[in-house]
Design an enzyme around this catalytic site. Structure first.
Site, short mmCIF file in Angstrom:
data_model
loop_
_atom_site.label_atom_id
_atom_site.label_comp_id
_atom_site.label_asym_id
_atom_site.label_seq_id
_atom_site.Cartn_x
_atom_site.Cartn_y
_atom_site.Cartn_z
N LYS A 9 0.83 -1.21 0.00
CA LYS A 9 0.00 0.00 0.00
C LYS A 9 0.87 1.26 0.00
O LYS A 9 2.08 1.21 0.24
CB LYS A 9 -0.92 -0.04 1.22
CG LYS A 9 -1.87 -1.26 1.19
CD LYS A 9 -2.86 -1.18 2.34
CE LYS A 9 -3.79 -2.40 2.29
NZ LYS A 9 -4.84 -2.31 3.33
N TYR A 49 -12.42 -1.95 -3.65
CA TYR A 49 -12.90 -2.07 -2.27
C TYR A 49 -14.42 -1.95 -2.16
O TYR A 49 -14.93 -1.65 -1.07
CB TYR A 49 -12.22 -1.03 -1.38
CG TYR A 49 -10.81 -1.43 -0.95
CD1 TYR A 49 -10.60 -2.57 -0.18
CD2 TYR A 49 -9.70 -0.67 -1.30
CE1 TYR A 49 -9.32 -2.94 0.22
CE2 TYR A 49 -8.42 -1.03 -0.90
CZ TYR A 49 -8.24 -2.17 -0.13
OH TYR A 49 -6.98 -2.54 0.28
N PHE A 57 -15.32 3.51 7.17
CA PHE A 57 -13.96 3.88 6.78
C PHE A 57 -13.75 3.88 5.26
O PHE A 57 -12.63 4.13 4.79
CB PHE A 57 -12.93 2.98 7.46
CG PHE A 57 -13.11 1.49 7.20
CD1 PHE A 57 -12.67 0.92 6.03
CD2 PHE A 57 -13.75 0.68 8.14
CE1 PHE A 57 -12.83 -0.45 5.78
CE2 PHE A 57 -13.92 -0.69 7.90
CZ PHE A 57 -13.46 -1.25 6.72
N ARG A 85 -2.09 -14.59 4.15
CA ARG A 85 -2.86 -13.95 5.23
C ARG A 85 -2.17 -14.16 6.57
O ARG A 85 -2.13 -13.28 7.42
CB ARG A 85 -4.29 -14.52 5.28
CG ARG A 85 -5.09 -14.30 4.00
CD ARG A 85 -5.66 -12.94 3.86
NE ARG A 85 -6.68 -12.63 4.83
CZ ARG A 85 -7.38 -11.51 4.84
NH1 ARG A 85 -7.15 -10.58 3.91
NH2 ARG A 85 -8.29 -11.28 5.76
N THR A 91 -5.49 -7.45 10.47
CA THR A 91 -5.69 -6.09 9.93
C THR A 91 -5.22 -5.03 10.93
O THR A 91 -4.61 -4.03 10.54
CB THR A 91 -7.21 -5.85 9.66
OG1 THR A 91 -7.66 -6.87 8.77
CG2 THR A 91 -7.46 -4.49 9.06
N ARG A 102 2.45 -6.99 9.44
CA ARG A 102 1.74 -5.86 10.05
C ARG A 102 2.22 -5.59 11.48
O ARG A 102 2.28 -4.43 11.90
CB ARG A 102 0.24 -6.11 9.98
CG ARG A 102 -0.28 -5.89 8.54
CD ARG A 102 -1.66 -6.40 8.40
NE ARG A 102 -2.29 -6.00 7.14
CZ ARG A 102 -3.39 -6.55 6.68
NH1 ARG A 102 -3.99 -7.51 7.35
NH2 ARG A 102 -3.92 -6.14 5.54
N ASN A 112 -1.88 -0.16 6.98
CA ASN A 112 -1.40 -1.48 7.41
C ASN A 112 -0.53 -2.17 6.36
O ASN A 112 -0.47 -3.39 6.30
CB ASN A 112 -2.57 -2.35 7.89
CG ASN A 112 -3.56 -2.65 6.80
OD1 ASN A 112 -3.36 -2.27 5.64
ND2 ASN A 112 -4.63 -3.35 7.12
N HIS A 115 -2.02 -5.51 1.45
CA HIS A 115 -3.32 -6.17 1.26
C HIS A 115 -3.06 -7.57 0.74
O HIS A 115 -2.14 -7.79 -0.04
CB HIS A 115 -4.15 -5.39 0.22
CG HIS A 115 -5.36 -6.16 -0.24
ND1 HIS A 115 -6.55 -6.12 0.42
CD2 HIS A 115 -5.53 -7.00 -1.29
CE1 HIS A 115 -7.42 -6.91 -0.21
NE2 HIS A 115 -6.82 -7.45 -1.25
N GLU A 126 -9.57 -10.57 -7.75
CA GLU A 126 -8.68 -9.42 -7.53
C GLU A 126 -7.46 -9.45 -8.45
O GLU A 126 -7.01 -8.41 -8.91
CB GLU A 126 -8.22 -9.40 -6.05
CG GLU A 126 -9.38 -9.11 -5.11
CD GLU A 126 -8.96 -9.03 -3.65
OE1 GLU A 126 -7.78 -9.25 -3.33
OE2 GLU A 126 -9.83 -8.72 -2.82
P1 CMP Z 1 -7.25 -4.69 3.57
O1 CMP Z 1 -6.74 -6.04 3.97
O2 CMP Z 1 -6.69 -4.08 2.36
O3 CMP Z 1 -8.86 -4.71 3.44
C1 CMP Z 1 -9.68 -3.61 3.72
C2 CMP Z 1 -8.92 -2.46 4.28
O4 CMP Z 1 -9.72 -1.51 4.96
C3 CMP Z 1 -7.97 -2.95 5.36
O5 CMP Z 1 -6.94 -3.69 4.81
C4 CMP Z 1 -7.58 -1.64 6.01
O6 CMP Z 1 -6.61 -0.90 5.28
C5 CMP Z 1 -8.91 -0.91 5.96
N1 CMP Z 1 -9.62 -1.04 7.23
C6 CMP Z 1 -10.18 -2.15 7.75
N2 CMP Z 1 -10.76 -1.89 8.93
C7 CMP Z 1 -10.57 -0.58 9.16
C8 CMP Z 1 -10.93 0.31 10.21
N3 CMP Z 1 -11.64 -0.12 11.26
N4 CMP Z 1 -10.56 1.59 10.10
C9 CMP Z 1 -9.87 2.02 9.03
N5 CMP Z 1 -9.50 1.23 8.00
C10 CMP Z 1 -9.84 -0.05 8.06
#
Ligand code: CMP
Length: 131
Positions: A9, A49, A57, A85, A91, A102, A112, A115, A126
């Site tokens: 990211k 997304y 968010f 994963r 996350t 992470r 984070n 992805h 994807e």
């Molecule tokens: P990702 O694995 O790319 O999938 C969805 C993304 O949304 C996640 O990683 C984070 O970057 C973001 N995300 C998920 N939960 C939250 C949250 N509670 N607040 C802000 N961003 C979030």
């Protein structure tokens, strides 16, 4: 062999962590079979997304994912989807296991670093979105 999609990211690239994260993935047996740097358009980030559209968010997530270039990776390994994963961790970095990407590098739930597709079906969807 299985394939999945990983995305480094904008925070990862801005903080010059690409090399460290890729080294970790290679150490864990992943092969990068395709890869490229790309700046996502707002439309691409919104579509990618779309599953999170109703989440509070979503807007910030789209803004974050378009705040700088990302590195798209088509990855191959045994059990690639589930294992990626595991290697990247929860996350929320506060909940991620020791040694995960992470836990090591993420600053927050949003920023984070990486992805990874969450199922084989999504990995196919994807991956074909970008490659
Ligand atoms: P990702 O694995 O790319 O999938 C969805 C993304 O949304 C996640 O990683 C984070 O970057 C973001 N995300 C998920 N939960 C939250 C949250 N509670 N607040 C802000 N961003 C979030």
């Amino acid at each position: 062999m299985e394939r999945t999609l990983g995305i480094l990211k904008p925070d990862c690239l801005k903080r010059k962590l690409m090399g460290k994260v890729i080294a970790k993935l290679e150490e864990k047996g992943f092969e990068i079979i395709e890869g490229r740097i790309k700046s996502l358009t707002k439309e691409e980030a919104e579509e990618f997304y779309a599953v999170h559209k109703e989440r509070p968010f979503y807007g910030e997530l789209v803004e974050f994912m378009t705040s700088g270039p990302v590195f798209l990776m088509h990855l191959e390994r045994d059990n690639a989807v589930a294992y990626l994963r595991e290697v990247i961790g929860n996350t929320d970095p506060a909940l991620a296991d020791e040694g995960t990407v992470r836990k090591l590098y993420a600053e927050s739930k949003q920023n984070n670093v990486i992805h990874a597709s969450d199922s084989l079906e999504n990995a196919k969807i994807e991956t074909s979105f970008f490659f």
